[in-house]
Design a protein around this motif. Structure first.
Motif, PDB file in Angstrom:
ATOM      1  N   TYR A 187       7.226   1.239   3.556  1.00 38.48           N
ATOM      2  CA  TYR A 187       8.042   2.349   3.055  1.00 38.48           C
ATOM      3  C   TYR A 187       8.152   2.274   1.541  1.00 38.48           C
ATOM      4  CZ  TYR A 187      12.094   5.186   1.871  1.00 38.48           C
ATOM      5  OH  TYR A 187      12.932   6.105   1.282  1.00 38.48           O
ATOM      6  N   SER A 189       3.920   4.562   8.983  1.00 35.94           N
ATOM      7  CA  SER A 189       4.622   4.067  10.173  1.00 35.94           C
ATOM      8  C   SER A 189       3.735   3.319  11.146  1.00 35.94           C
ATOM      9  CB  SER A 189       5.288   5.240  10.909  1.00 35.94           C
ATOM     10  OG  SER A 189       4.319   6.152  11.398  1.00 35.94           O
ATOM     11  N   TYR A 199      14.328   2.207  11.270  1.00 37.13           N
ATOM     12  CA  TYR A 199      13.809   3.430  10.645  1.00 37.13           C
ATOM     13  C   TYR A 199      14.900   4.494  10.520  1.00 37.13           C
ATOM     14  CZ  TYR A 199       9.496   1.083  11.921  1.00 37.13           C
ATOM     15  OH  TYR A 199       8.507   0.152  12.067  1.00 37.13           O
ATOM     16  N   SER A 228       5.252  -1.759   9.180  1.00 37.10           N
ATOM     17  CA  SER A 228       5.233  -0.447   8.534  1.00 37.10           C
ATOM     18  C   SER A 228       5.530  -0.660   7.059  1.00 37.10           C
ATOM     19  CB  SER A 228       6.281   0.480   9.154  1.00 37.10           C
ATOM     20  OG  SER A 228       6.051   0.663  10.535  1.00 37.10           O
ATOM     21  N   LEU A 283       6.757   6.870   4.386  1.00 37.19           N
ATOM     22  CA  LEU A 283       6.701   5.783   5.356  1.00 37.19           C
ATOM     23  C   LEU A 283       5.338   5.789   6.025  1.00 37.19           C
ATOM     24  CD1 LEU A 283       8.014   3.555   7.208  1.00 37.19           C
ATOM     25  CD2 LEU A 283       8.615   5.451   8.758  1.00 37.19           C
TER      26      LEU A 283
END
Length: 356
Positions: free
Chosen positions: A211, A220, A254, A209, A218
């Motif tokens: 960010y 994801s 997360y 992922s 994000l």
């Protein structure tokens, strides 16, 4: 919208980009969708404004994140995107979050089309190469004996699953022969902004992922989805794995992100409410584990657990994922010592709850 969905804040409501168009979801971040020929009928892809140093100096263009499967319809949709959505700028690189066909299927085509590099984690790149090549143990024929060891006997289902020998390679016919490796904690500069790589496990070998703290965004991938739970399966190539625990451990990464993070998932709609969704996913798996444990008061195979976890009819595509997920939940309970596993005289593994 179900009760769980209603707890999330969908940043763009019901607005969706039409196939072949884009929607800007953050400065320099475009959302596009490609169709999939499954019950899960779409994948979200992302275009990020970028600039990279080349032989002739700094080039402006776009980074592609995820690709869609390799078929004519997806290629045609990409060509339309190139003609209408790139503002005359080129693709500069391709990033695939993981090795599943809807994410990496057209990576080689895109890379060759624009003469650019593929970026992936090492685990995902190597898995894609192995599965696309159909090497023994990772080809379609490996799944059938794997599931037969876990109770698959129905002749019709055996025939259906046995006919999926070329399943992965049909959607990922080739993978670039070289790549740039991403790793956990790395910061990738995209368009002058830092995007931190967060690896996750359980769904795929080394899912990435991305960010961006500056944007509060994000990307994801499949690790956090708003409406459905990520598939977590025990695969033939890693038959003694514990992917449920790997996935639950990965979710903790997360949980440290800001609550107002805009989550851009691979399926479903962009949303805010990441801490809420993580709680929902943890609760979901706790409930599934509890019902599997209860069912195993008597010896159960993974096939026996299917109607416990999945109340709806399953097509062949869904069946393989469901079997893998049923086995994954059995394995998690087995690994923590709540179930014992025995191989029967029929060469089928069954799991039973240990006496309290």
């Amino acid at each position: 919208m179900n009760a769980l969905e209603s707890q999330l804040d969908y940043a763009f409501g019901d607005t969706l980009p039409a196939i072949g168009s884009t929607l800007e979801v953050a400065p320099g971040v475009l959302w596009l969708r490609m169709a999939l020929p499954f019950a899960l009928d779409h994948i979200n892809l992302w275009l990020l404004e970028d600039e990279l140093e080349g032989p002739n100096g700094l080039r402006k263009g776009w980074t592609v994140i995820d690709c869609g499967i390799a078929n004519d319809a997806t290629r045609a949709a990409w060509e339309h995107i190139f003609e209408t959505q790139l503002r005359g700028l080129p693709i500069l690189r391709v990033i695939s979050t993981h090795c599943h066909p809807d994410h990496v299927g057209l990576a080689d085509w895109l890379c060759q089309r624009w003469k650019v590099a593929l970026w992936m984690t090492g685990g995902e790149y190597l898995a894609a190469r192995v599965m696309s090549a159909g090497l023994p143990g990772a080809d379609g024929t490996a799944s059938l004996p794997h599931f037969q060891r876990h109770g698959l006997k129905d002749p019709e289902l055996v025939t259906k699953l046995g006919g999926r020998n070329n399943y992965y390679a049909a959607m990922v016919p080739s993978v670039p022969e070289s790549y740039f490796r991403m790793h956990d904690g790395q910061t990738v500069q995209i368009g002058g902004r830092g995007w931190n790589v967060i690896t996750g496990f359980g769904h795929a070998p080394e899912h990435a992922s991305l960010y961006c703290a500056e944007l509060g965004v994000l990307i994801s991938g499949d690790m956090v989805l708003p409406r459905i739970s990520t598939n977590i399966s025990v695969l033939a190539i890693e038959p003694e794995s514990n992917p449920v625990q790997q996935y639950l451990d990965s979710l903790k990464k997360y949980a440290t992100l800001p609550a107002n993070t805009l989550v851009l998932p691979s399926h479903g709609k962009p949303f805010r409410g990441l801490p809420i969704r993580i709680t929902q996913l943890n609760d979901h798996h706790a409930a599934r584990l509890a019902e599997v444990l209860e069912a195993c008061a008597i010896p159960c195979s993974a096939v026996d657990i299917l109607p416990v976890m999945f109340k709806r009819p399953l097509d062949t595509h869904q069946l393989s994922f469901a079997l893998g997920e049923a086995l994954a939940h059995l394995h998690q309970l087995w690994f923590v010592g709540l179930l014992r596993r025995e191989l029967g005289t029929d060469q089928v593994f069954r799991f039973q709850a240990l006496a309290a």
